[in-house]
Design a protein around this motif. Structure first.
Motif: not given
Length: 238
Positions: A11, A19-20, A23, A26-27, A34-37
């Protein structure tokens, strides 16, 4: 304990609230990822990009150099062809997003896209797709100062750039919300303006040094040196 994740999603947004929100999408809806921002593409490592299968980008329109940002993402898209790219685009950046980022593995969504629309675009794997929430472009919405040459009109330049990237007339018409007849007319007008004799001459011009310079295609054709060193089966994936 074995990981339950089957993919890695990235993201990217400069705005904490966006961003939040991405996220959380995705969550809550794609736990298999698995994700990263991150705030910008410069924060990403090559290892993260190699592992990624999905990248969600809030294409922030407040940058003083929007063309440079689009070129950066275009360069990444040509290198990492197995990644699905989903861009949230505002109206000001829409012309550049279509010009640089509309590829078979990408999706363009409005930056005002409902949450359900973002979820649907990810779930349905809508690659090569432009959301209906991106309004039809107004006549003259592509600002002339975005282009460096005066030999072609903005519309002619955009059509030739998309042709150079392998899109057909029908696909370009869909992307630009124009009729096939209009896109063909703009292509033919460009051919006449350049004093070319037909499609063969047009593609030869596009691939020439002059054509690459006029259409700002250096970032596109700069990849050729790398292709020469790649196995043939890798080239076929580009």
């Amino acid at each position: 304990m074995l990981s339950t994740h089957s993919g890695y999603g990235i993201v990217i947004s400069k705005l904490p609230v966006i961003q939040s929100g991405l996220s959380a999408i995705m969550r809550d809806n794609f736990p298999e990822y698995e994700s990263g921002c991150y705030q910008c593409i410069e924060e990403l490592t090559l290892l993260q990009l190699r592992h990624a299968s999905l990248v969600l980008v809030d294409l922030f329109g407040g940058s003083p150099e929007p063309r440079d940002i689009c070129e950066q993402y275009y360069a990444l898209m040509t290198q990492y062809t197995d990644i699905r790219w989903v861009f949230l685009v505002n109206h000001a950046l829409y012309p550049l997003a279509v010009e640089y980022l509309m590829r078979p593995q990408s999706t363009l969504l409005s930056d005002a896209e409902p949450v359900a629309g973002v979820i649907r675009a990810i779930r349905e794997n809508g690659s090569g797709y432009i959301s209906s929430n991106l309004a039809v472009l107004r006549s003259g919405a592509i600002e002339p100062e975005l282009f460096r040459s005066v030999s072609l009109t903005a519309s002619e330049r955009q059509v030739l750039r998309l042709l150079a990237k392998g899109w057909g007339i029908n696909q370009i018409a869909t992307m630009l919300h124009k009729s096939n007849k209009t896109v063909s007319a703009q292509k033919n007008s460009a051919i006449r303006r350049l004093s070319l004799r037909g499609n063969a001459d047009m593609y030869a011009w596009i691939n020439s040094a002059e054509g690459m310079r006029e259409l700002n295609l250096h970032s596109v054709y700069g990849e050729h040196a790398e292709w020469k060193n790649m196995p043939q089966h890798d080239i076929s994936l580009l």
